[in-house]
Structures are given as structure tokens and as C-alpha cells.
Design a protein around this motif. Sequence first.
Motif, short mmCIF file in Angstrom:
data_model
loop_
_atom_site.label_atom_id
_atom_site.label_comp_id
_atom_site.label_asym_id
_atom_site.label_seq_id
_atom_site.Cartn_x
_atom_site.Cartn_y
_atom_site.Cartn_z
N LEU A 1 44.69 40.97 33.03
CA LEU A 1 44.59 40.97 34.13
C LEU A 1 44.90 39.85 35.22
O LEU A 1 43.65 38.57 34.58
N VAL A 2 44.84 39.70 36.34
CA VAL A 2 45.44 38.89 37.52
C VAL A 2 44.78 39.76 38.71
O VAL A 2 44.73 40.22 39.47
N VAL A 3 43.35 38.04 38.40
CA VAL A 3 42.78 38.58 40.46
C VAL A 3 43.34 37.91 41.01
O VAL A 3 42.88 36.33 40.85
N ASP A 4 43.66 38.29 42.52
CA ASP A 4 43.92 36.99 43.47
C ASP A 4 42.42 37.25 43.58
O ASP A 4 41.24 36.92 44.08
N ALA A 5 42.93 35.31 44.74
CA ALA A 5 41.29 34.51 45.04
C ALA A 5 41.15 35.83 46.39
O ALA A 5 39.92 35.73 46.77
N LEU B 1 34.17 37.37 35.01
CA LEU B 1 35.01 37.83 36.07
C LEU B 1 35.11 36.70 37.24
O LEU B 1 34.50 37.08 38.04
N THR B 2 36.56 35.79 37.51
CA THR B 2 36.14 35.10 38.58
C THR B 2 37.80 35.94 38.98
O THR B 2 38.79 35.24 38.95
N PRO B 3 37.46 35.69 41.12
CA PRO B 3 38.81 36.04 41.32
C PRO B 3 39.18 34.34 41.34
O PRO B 3 38.63 33.55 41.87
N GLY B 4 40.88 34.74 41.42
CA GLY B 4 41.55 34.20 40.85
C GLY B 4 42.17 33.32 39.94
O GLY B 4 43.12 32.47 39.65
N ALA B 5 41.94 34.16 38.38
CA ALA B 5 41.48 34.10 37.25
C ALA B 5 42.77 35.09 36.84
O ALA B 5 42.59 36.10 37.11
N THR B 6 43.37 34.39 35.75
CA THR B 6 44.17 34.98 34.60
C THR B 6 43.34 35.39 33.28
O THR B 6 43.29 34.33 33.04
N TYR B 7 43.09 36.56 32.81
CA TYR B 7 42.84 36.89 31.63
C TYR B 7 44.20 37.70 31.17
O TYR B 7 44.57 38.90 31.07
#
Length: 644
Positions: free
Chosen positions: A602-606, A629-635
Motif C-alpha cells: 500500500l502506497v499512500v501519497d501525502a 496508517l500515515t499519509p506519505g507512507a508505504t507498507y
Amino acid sequence: MSTAGHIGPLHALAQCEVPMRSRVRALFVVGAALASPALLVPAGAQAATGTGGRGRTVAAGETWTVTEITELARLTVEEGAVLAAPEGQLLSLTVNGVETGSALDGTYGTTTVIAAGTYRGDIVLTPTADHTETFAGTTFHLRQAVYVGADGVVTGNSVLSGVRGGRLTDAYAKGVALSSTGEAFNGFYVAEGASYTLTAPKIAYDGNGRCDFATDGAAVTGKGDGTRLVIEDAEIRNKGAVRTGVIAYDGANVIVKNSVIHTDDGVLPDDYKLAMGANMMTVPWMLGLAGNVRATNVLGTNTTATYLGCAVSSERWGVLSTDSVNNSRLTTINSSATITGDSGYGTYADGGSQTDVFLGTHFDVATFAAITTGGSVSFGDSTREAVAAVDTESDLRLTARELAALTPRASVVDSRGFGVMWHSRDGGTVTIDGGTRFTTAETMFLVKAVQAGITVDGSGGARLRTGNGVLVQVMETDDPGSPDGVYTEPTDDPAKDDTFDTTDEHDADVVAAFTSIELEGDFYNAMRTGKNLVVSLTDTSVRGVISASVSRHAVSSISADEYQEINHVTNTTGAAVNNGVIVKLGAGSAWTVTGTSYLTKLVVDADATVGAPSGRTLTLTVDGTETVLTPGATYTGALTLTAA
């Protein structure tokens, strides 16, 4: 193809004399008032053998070899009698201008015979040169009303008594009518680099064809490198198995304007068995389809077919088909593609170099809007820029007036079944943009064990709506591979392939990219073997489940009798084995997780968000550990998202 019997331009017909260049006499009168090209009209007034007005009976056990065009008022063919043409020729019968009496010499026959019976009226028997086409190692012997070669109409290959009314010349035909109640008889066959225009033809064929891969039984065919066939204001209505309306073949450029083309199923012989190859007269049931005729087809290499302002429909099977093609192109502009019955597709893109482009086109279909085995399919608007590009790429030679008269409009796709289905080979892309409205009752994008690319751009107003709530379904193929095969649902758990990385993107993966659109629906990857589903969102919101899953049919095995069970599955979400799911949320995107979803990355843009529906709380675990789960992070790993 022999050009024996060709009628040349008017200057070669001084004193209205028709040259005899074959043993087959031309039944023409020449319109002397016309300038070039010559006007060719079936005369039907003089019997070539002097038997006009008389009858003839061919008795049981007798063989009558018809050596030249022959007219009668009555013909009786007794059971056991044989009507034949000389060696190397084929025989056709017309009554009052309608081809009739021809029957295939067996269910899988490759030529026809004149059936027993009594025929009355203006009867014309015409021997023509044998016209052969080969497919899958089988040679078919074709007859046609009009054969056009590079220099014009080839009389020695044409049954011109089957042409009624209008004008027929070496360069064009206008207002002519063709009818057939026999089997495996073609209408216009334009080949050998010819340039020909059909204006306002009316063609009505009722009776089975034989093999549409070999064009045997089609109403109109354009074939060969350099062949350019323009069809305008046509009305083509065929009824019969593989009795195709229009076929573009082997490098021809076929352009159809403002025409109506419709085909209805025929009745198959009682001993017909489901087959592939040269004996295929029905759609392969393994696609989950039924029917025995498709309205149009594109065949061969470097072939181009374009439909502008046309209404094209078929009872079942398919409307706009391509088959056995290489580097070919099919385009529609401001047209419609309709399945009127209970089963069939709008278009089929066969092969990795096939391009299907639909601009301002309305699809109203029963089972699939499109099927691809590696081709490229796109749905968009008929903007002036898009139409101008097609005009150039497909050498349409549209006039300024024609271009100005085209009203830009969006494509609309309405499917009572699925949207797009991929199968059989790796590769294949679908692009949806402009203001396209795409609505399905079943799954929108159905991918069976192959690589697929899905690109949807909603910035121009494109919208997707799926009735069963599934936007993307990736699954193992349920095609048993042959008409007598049986698909059996696997019951064991898939074995983990340690060499396959479920967290990485591969060339053979399924990639679905969405831009500037609001989506509601689920995404499932139910592959047992190594293939990932990559979902990429940019300025897009999605509300649904995105997850690895196990898919199941309603029955454990599927044969031809259960063909309607093909394609239909339910899903149970679970941790990925060899079926990774990668979600990439780009800028301005939001995912509302409506049910438990199992991912591998999961890749979440800022500037993106992942959340739960109102009243629920979203939880993320990574390899079993609850994680913020934090914006800008990759899991990466075994990811589980729940909305509790």
C-alpha cells in the motif's frame, strides 16, 4: 483469380458489343447514354442456349452439365439427378433474380449442389469460374453475385442474374438488390486491389453460410492489399449460420457509411457438432456465449474497417468482430453496436497488434461490451480532432463537408452482462476517456489469467457503473480449451510459489489506473498462480473492497450444457498466496474501505487518504501487527485493512 470474361470501360464496347473472353456469356446490356464507366445491367431476355421459355426435367440418375448461361421457365430436378458445371467451374441457380436451390454437399461441405425440386419463373443457370479460399487447411469453393477485380467486374466469376435493379459498373454499383434463399452464396466480393463503391445496395440473404473465416456466405467482402471498398447507405439483413454482413480481409480497407447491417441466427444441421477451425459455425461456448452468426468481421494482416454513422446489430454471437488478424484496425464513429438477443458481444479484439477504436458509439449488448486476446480497445468521444486522426490513419478520405457534418458525441456502453473480458493470450489494453458512460449489470473488467492494462480518465466526464458491485475481477481461466472439454473447479489450496514476489510489479500483472473519477465497487485478485493486481489512483475516490480472494463458480464443473456458468464467480477475501494486490493512492485520491481487504503493498501519497465509512473505524495490520496508517507512507507485507 482469373479475369476471364471481364467487361472493360465503355470505349471498349463500341457498337454495344460485349466481348466474349470466356465460355460463360455475359447477360448484360450496356447503357450507351452513360460516359465511362460502362453500365452493366442483367438483361434476362435471351437464353444463351436457345431454350428460353421452355422447361426441362433432369431425371433421377441423369447428370446435366450446364456449359453456359441457360434460361428456363421451369426446371424440375428429381431426387438422384445431378446438375453440374464443367470441371473447374461452379453452378448457381436464380429464380426471378433470387439465388436459390443451392445446398452444401454435406454439413461440413466446401461446395454446393442444386437441390432436388421444381423451380418456376425466370430461371437462370450460371456456371462461374471456381473461386477458392483456404482456411485452416480446408479449401472452400465460393460463388458470388458480383466479383470485382482490379479492372472491374469479372463476369466469369459473377452470377449477374442475381443482381436486380440499379446500376452496376466496373467502378461502382448503385441501388442494386441482392437476395438469396440458398446456402453459401456471396454478394459482392471486391478483391485484387480493386477500388469500388457500393451505394444504397439492399442485400437480404436467408440461409446458412459455411465459414466466415473464409468469407463463405457473406453479403459483402473486401479482400486484398490495395483493395478499397466504400459502402454507403446500405441495408444488409442476413439470416443464417455464419452468414456475415460485411467482412474486411487480408489488407483491404473497407469503409462503411450511414448503413444498416443486421444478422439473425440460422438453424444448424441436425448432425452439426461444436467445432473449432474450419468447421466452426458457432461462437465457442467456452466464452460463455451462444449464437451462430456475427454481423461483421475483420480478418488477416494489415486490414482496416471503419463504420461511420452505421447501425450494426446481430441477434447473438458478435457485432464488430476481428479474428485471426495481425496489425489490423477496426473503428466506429457515431455508430451503434447492438445485440438483439440473449447472448453476444459488441466487439472482439484479437491479437496483440489489433486496434479497436470506438468514438461516439453506443453499445447495447447482452454479454460483453468487448473481449480482447491481446488487442487494444478504446472508447471515447467523436471530437473533430479524434475523427480527423482516424481519417488520416485509416485513409478514409472524408470530404470537408462530411467532416463538418459529424456531430461530436460521447460513447455510451450498456451491457446486460459484463464490460470487458480478457482471455487466451497475454497482453491487451482498454482505455476509457472523454465523456464515455459505461454501465454493466455484471463485473466491469473481467481478466482471466493474462496480463491486462486498464486506463480510465474521468476528467472529461467518463463514468463507470456496475450492477453487481465488482469493478475488477482477476481469476484463473475457466475455459476448458475445446468444445468437448469440461472445466473443473479446483478444490485444493494453491501452493505458495516462493519465487514470485507479491509485493513487486511485473510485466505480466494486471494494472488498473484511474484518474479524476469517482468509483464505487470492489476489486478482487483470485489468481492461484503468480499474478498481481496493481490498482493506481490519481485524483480519484473509490468506495469498496480491494483484496486478494478465492473465487468460486456456482457449480463444480462446466461443460457445453452449462455454458452460462462460465465467467460468473463469487469471492471470499483472504490473505494473498500468489495473488498480490498493490494499491497506489496518488495525490488527491481517497479510498473508503467498506470490507476486509488483504493487500501486499500500500502506497499512500501525502495528499491521499484511506478511511472507513461513517460510523466505522479503520484498522491496518502489517504481518499481524497493528500499525498506524500515515499519509506519505508505504507498507509492504501481509496487509489487512478492516472497517469495524
